[in-house]
Motif scaffolding. Sequence first.
Motif, short mmCIF file in Angstrom:
data_model
loop_
_atom_site.label_atom_id
_atom_site.label_comp_id
_atom_site.label_asym_id
_atom_site.label_seq_id
_atom_site.Cartn_x
_atom_site.Cartn_y
_atom_site.Cartn_z
N LEU A 288 0.70 -0.99 -0.14
CA LEU A 288 0.15 0.02 0.14
C LEU A 288 0.72 1.47 -0.06
CD1 LEU A 288 -2.73 -1.25 2.59
CD2 LEU A 288 -2.79 -1.03 -0.01
N ALA A 289 2.12 1.16 0.13
CA ALA A 289 2.95 2.34 0.19
C ALA A 289 2.67 3.28 -1.12
CB ALA A 289 4.46 1.82 0.20
N PRO A 290 2.89 4.28 -1.13
CA PRO A 290 2.68 4.89 -2.29
C PRO A 290 3.83 5.46 -3.52
CG PRO A 290 3.05 6.69 -0.36
CD PRO A 290 3.03 4.95 0.15
N ASP A 291 5.08 5.09 -2.95
CA ASP A 291 6.22 5.29 -3.59
C ASP A 291 7.29 4.62 -3.22
OD1 ASP A 291 7.14 6.75 -1.43
OD2 ASP A 291 6.20 8.87 -2.41
N ASP A 292 8.48 4.50 -3.86
CA ASP A 292 9.57 3.76 -3.75
C ASP A 292 10.46 4.09 -2.46
OD1 ASP A 292 8.97 2.20 -5.86
OD2 ASP A 292 10.77 3.11 -7.15
N SER A 293 10.21 5.37 -2.10
CA SER A 293 11.08 5.86 -1.06
C SER A 293 10.28 5.35 0.35
CB SER A 293 11.05 7.69 -0.98
OG SER A 293 9.96 8.05 -1.03
N THR A 294 9.11 5.39 0.18
CA THR A 294 8.23 4.87 1.49
C THR A 294 8.49 3.47 1.67
OG1 THR A 294 6.52 6.66 0.97
CG2 THR A 294 6.08 4.63 2.60
N GLN A 295 8.63 2.91 0.40
CA GLN A 295 8.74 1.26 0.41
C GLN A 295 10.38 1.07 1.25
OE1 GLN A 295 8.12 -0.13 -3.28
NE2 GLN A 295 6.00 -0.79 -2.97
N ARG A 296 11.11 1.91 0.67
CA ARG A 296 12.55 1.70 1.15
C ARG A 296 12.50 2.12 2.73
NH1 ARG A 296 15.27 6.19 -1.36
NH2 ARG A 296 14.63 7.38 0.77
N TRP A 297 11.84 3.09 3.21
CA TRP A 297 11.85 3.51 4.56
C TRP A 297 11.44 2.40 5.37
CZ3 TRP A 297 8.15 4.13 8.26
CH2 TRP A 297 8.59 4.99 9.48
N LEU A 298 10.19 1.89 4.95
CA LEU A 298 9.53 0.52 5.83
C LEU A 298 10.50 -0.45 5.63
CD1 LEU A 298 6.05 0.69 4.14
CD2 LEU A 298 6.53 1.40 6.49
#
Length: 352
Positions: A288-298
Amino acid sequence: MENLAMTLGPDNGFMRVKNPTQRSLLRILDFALRHRVAAAPLVEQLAFEHQGAESTTLRQVAYMLASDVSTISALEQTRGAVDETTLLALRLAEETGTLAETYELCLREDSDARFRVDDPTYSPSSQLLQRALGILTACFVLTFLAMFIIPTFAKMFEEFGLSLPGFTLLMIVLFDRFGFLLLLFTLAIIAWLVVFALWLRDWQWQPWKPAYPKRPTSVRLRALLALVVGSGRPVAAAMETLTKFQTSSAIRNRLVAARQSMRNGEDPWLAMANQNLLRRQEAESLRLAPDDSTQRWLLQQAAVSGAHRYESVCGILLQSVSFLLLLILASVVGATSIGFFMVLCELISALT
């Protein structure tokens, strides 16, 4: 470092290489890449500064580089050149064109100081070895007492025509009947120390060299996935590399199954969760993450959380085992001390 932060982002020190020889090798390879010079002569010169197995490893890397083998392939084909996580990170970086940035991540100095297991002094393996050495020393002392000192006191009492105190006599009987168990326990600890030391050093007998602790496979996998996402490469495309160069057979089989599910149209994160490579909650958040940077942080936070869980579990187990062994040793040593004290009191009273 600003360019690195924009490209890959911070990795909480998970990619940092701690072995000094490996850091020197990566620093030379990074220099050769950035200045577009041949790395083989530089690695050969580095080999002259080392001795033994390290020099042999560096010479093999230099030979392969001089034979027009790619840098990553040379590292892959040379056992001990770099660790598994670093090799996978460099392989992924080679495919995504972020090799220079990944070198910088591996060579960074500001690793996450929150993890005490990164320090060989505080790692669970080092602390467990310290406890084992203490137990070994105590067992040697008790074995010496049981084999030499106690029989001597028994003969002294017999010569003086005295009777041993009841508690001391009980200790002698116990040592006579079960003393061999103490000797076997001591030998078992010695054998365990040898096997454990070999395991820490990948079954190479080099006790004079420090052992650098490895993070759990699940933590390293999340850190590598964060690296992939930060480079902008699709996770499904990177799964082939992660599967091909994964040394753990259990993880490799799960990656193969997850990749097959992805080919059948399943979401990459859910496919990994179904193979227990990720937690279900982590997979839902990543999906459900909106972009790659959010996925990387998660993924980075999941790696940090996993590292903390590993450190906490190891700490609890270590303290529990240490307390139990300390309690057993304290009971044995205390009982032995009381027995000797009663013998001394009996001797002094008899002489006076």
